[in-house]
Design an enzyme around this catalytic site. Sequence first.
Site, short mmCIF file in Angstrom:
data_model
loop_
_atom_site.label_atom_id
_atom_site.label_comp_id
_atom_site.label_asym_id
_atom_site.label_seq_id
_atom_site.Cartn_x
_atom_site.Cartn_y
_atom_site.Cartn_z
N PHE A 158 0.85 -1.19 0.00
CA PHE A 158 0.00 0.00 0.00
C PHE A 158 0.89 1.23 0.00
O PHE A 158 2.05 1.18 0.43
CB PHE A 158 -0.91 0.00 1.24
N GLN A 171 -7.50 14.89 3.00
CA GLN A 171 -6.86 14.02 2.01
C GLN A 171 -7.72 13.88 0.76
O GLN A 171 -8.90 13.54 0.83
CB GLN A 171 -6.64 12.63 2.61
N HIS A 194 -8.13 11.48 -2.17
CA HIS A 194 -7.72 10.14 -2.60
C HIS A 194 -7.38 10.23 -4.09
O HIS A 194 -8.14 10.81 -4.87
CB HIS A 194 -8.84 9.12 -2.37
N LEU A 244 -15.02 5.64 -4.77
CA LEU A 244 -13.63 5.27 -4.47
C LEU A 244 -13.17 4.04 -5.24
O LEU A 244 -13.87 3.03 -5.32
CB LEU A 244 -13.52 4.98 -2.96
N GLU A 296 -6.79 2.01 -3.16
CA GLU A 296 -5.34 1.97 -3.37
C GLU A 296 -4.86 0.54 -3.52
O GLU A 296 -3.79 0.27 -4.06
CB GLU A 296 -4.66 2.63 -2.16
N ARG A 327 -0.58 9.27 -0.52
CA ARG A 327 -1.72 9.78 -1.29
C ARG A 327 -1.60 11.25 -1.66
O ARG A 327 -1.99 11.65 -2.76
CB ARG A 327 -3.01 9.53 -0.51
N HIS A 365 -11.54 12.71 0.40
CA HIS A 365 -11.69 11.35 0.93
C HIS A 365 -11.71 11.29 2.45
O HIS A 365 -12.50 10.57 3.05
CB HIS A 365 -10.55 10.49 0.40
N ARG A 424 -2.58 11.06 5.82
CA ARG A 424 -2.74 9.70 6.34
C ARG A 424 -2.26 8.68 5.32
O ARG A 424 -2.56 8.79 4.14
CB ARG A 424 -4.21 9.42 6.67
#
Length: 591
Positions: free
Chosen positions: A124, A245, A247, A257, A260, A291, A357, A401
């Site tokens: 990730f 954030q 995304h 969404l 990831e 991100r 996001h 994050r």
Amino acid sequence: MAAVKNSLPRRQFDVVVVGAGGAGMRCSLQLAQAGLSVAVLSKVFPTRSHTVAAQGGIGASLGNMSEDNWYWHMYDTVKGSDWLGDQDAIEFMCREAPNAVYELEHFGMPFDRNPNGTIYQRPFGGHTSNFGEKPVQRACAAADRTGHALLHTLYQRNVAARTQFFVEWMALDLLRNEAGDVLGVTALEMETGDIYVLEAKTTVLATGGAGRIWAASTNAFINTGDGLGMAARAGLPLQDMEFWQFHPTGVAGAGVLITEGVRGEGGILLNKDGERFMERYAPTLKDLAPRDFVSRSMDQEIKEGRGCGDGSHVVLKLDHLGAETINKRLPSIREIAIRFANVDPIKEPIPVVPTIHYQMGGIPANYNGQVVTTKDGQTKVVNGLYAIGECAAVSVHGANRLGTNSLLDLVVFGRAAGNHIVASHPERQHSHQPIPESSIDYSLDRVNKLESRTSGEKVQDVGNAIRVSMQHHCGVFRTMKLLNEGVDQIEELAKRVDNIAYQDKSKVFNTARVEALELTNMIEVARATTKSAANRKESRGAQALSDYPERDDVNWLKHTLWYSEGSRLDYKPVQLKPLTVETFPPKARTF
């Protein structure tokens, strides 16, 4: 109006938990298993809470697929936060991560498995081995429905523990005494339209994020920042609200969404020339950079004319993974792409664009979940109040994050808050403290003003104006001119919120009433965001400010605190000292 003392029905509990997502239900499970009387309020059925939308995985250094340890996870989280995360809380979370995941496994959560029976883990963004050497497989996944599996697992355990759920209830305001202690909440039962006083020895806010203040969002319609609005109206600060954030991969034109985890499984981002452009921006981690980094890279490609289709997006290619891998590891993503983008990812790429996001900021809390205030450098606990999950700023996410740390945040700090409350033995306290009538009157007056107003602004019109303003003024790239315009616009919109009205005055399931109440929370979050962003004169994490393109650790290594009254700002230092290990000193982020 002056409320008569017994005018509202009252219920008493040891603990009231507001929100039935991953954090709320992980906390309530600890409480119910300890024998406390606990009420969990939720605007929707618990398994419809927004945690259900989390896709890619929950981060933990299990080392099942590659060598790993919690210390590397801690480093990645500190670096990912652009050094705005508190290192004591980050150490606590990363140390607890393996135990939290194994506990979920023992609860019955259906993780994907390796051939040897261990939990499957995928790479990730921003997660590395040996302090940034190369990507590591740390995301414990249940296909691409990890949040769904987590939420259902926790709900089943709560049902077994006889947790009391108040489904389709909306908390309205915190109830406080003259000393500032929190004594419960007022709450609206949507089915009847009745307002209750829910008295509690401890109140836990687990209300999730507020991403619906943007026009393009991956967030559910319930994500209206209710806990943040309650805290702001009660005079409590909101921390680091400038950091939101985007995304990297929301479906272009829809915002839904695309996890990831697609890039973790080997999916790649391409521009109109078929170039894997992330190799230019992040030579080591490429598409698996954090991100904020990937979102800005995508936005730059689009702005410089290398966008695909009409030039407004790039594409996410995963057909090379093969139909078997896509159907096994990413079945929901294929379904989303077909339904919302009209493409089958087995055959063609998905059009994607950065989409709002997650909020990194929130109600300031320590790693036990206790809400804290800071004055003259002194930190003070707010008695009787906890905040956990996305509505809280612990702060483990800082300015950005890492993916998979959101689900981890929910279960680690939900459990920690539950344990801390149980250890304080609320059941041994002799009785509930008396609630000042003025506190109840304040909440009733708010609702009654809405109820009695027969003409004014339409809720949807003002809500759309807020979303359009936030989308334009607080995007991936920001300028001081845009931010200052945004501050002025949002403050003008706050005056319009004070004048909203709805025609339907019925009581039973009156969604117009609920939406109006939600808007009063959303405007507090929008005000906090624009004011905090316009006053942070640096670029850090999700705040990319063209007027101040560099990070400024001399002047801005500190948390923003925003207060609703007068839209006042204050600041407090970042906690750079971990619990047991050495500090990771700030340095430039490269990937």
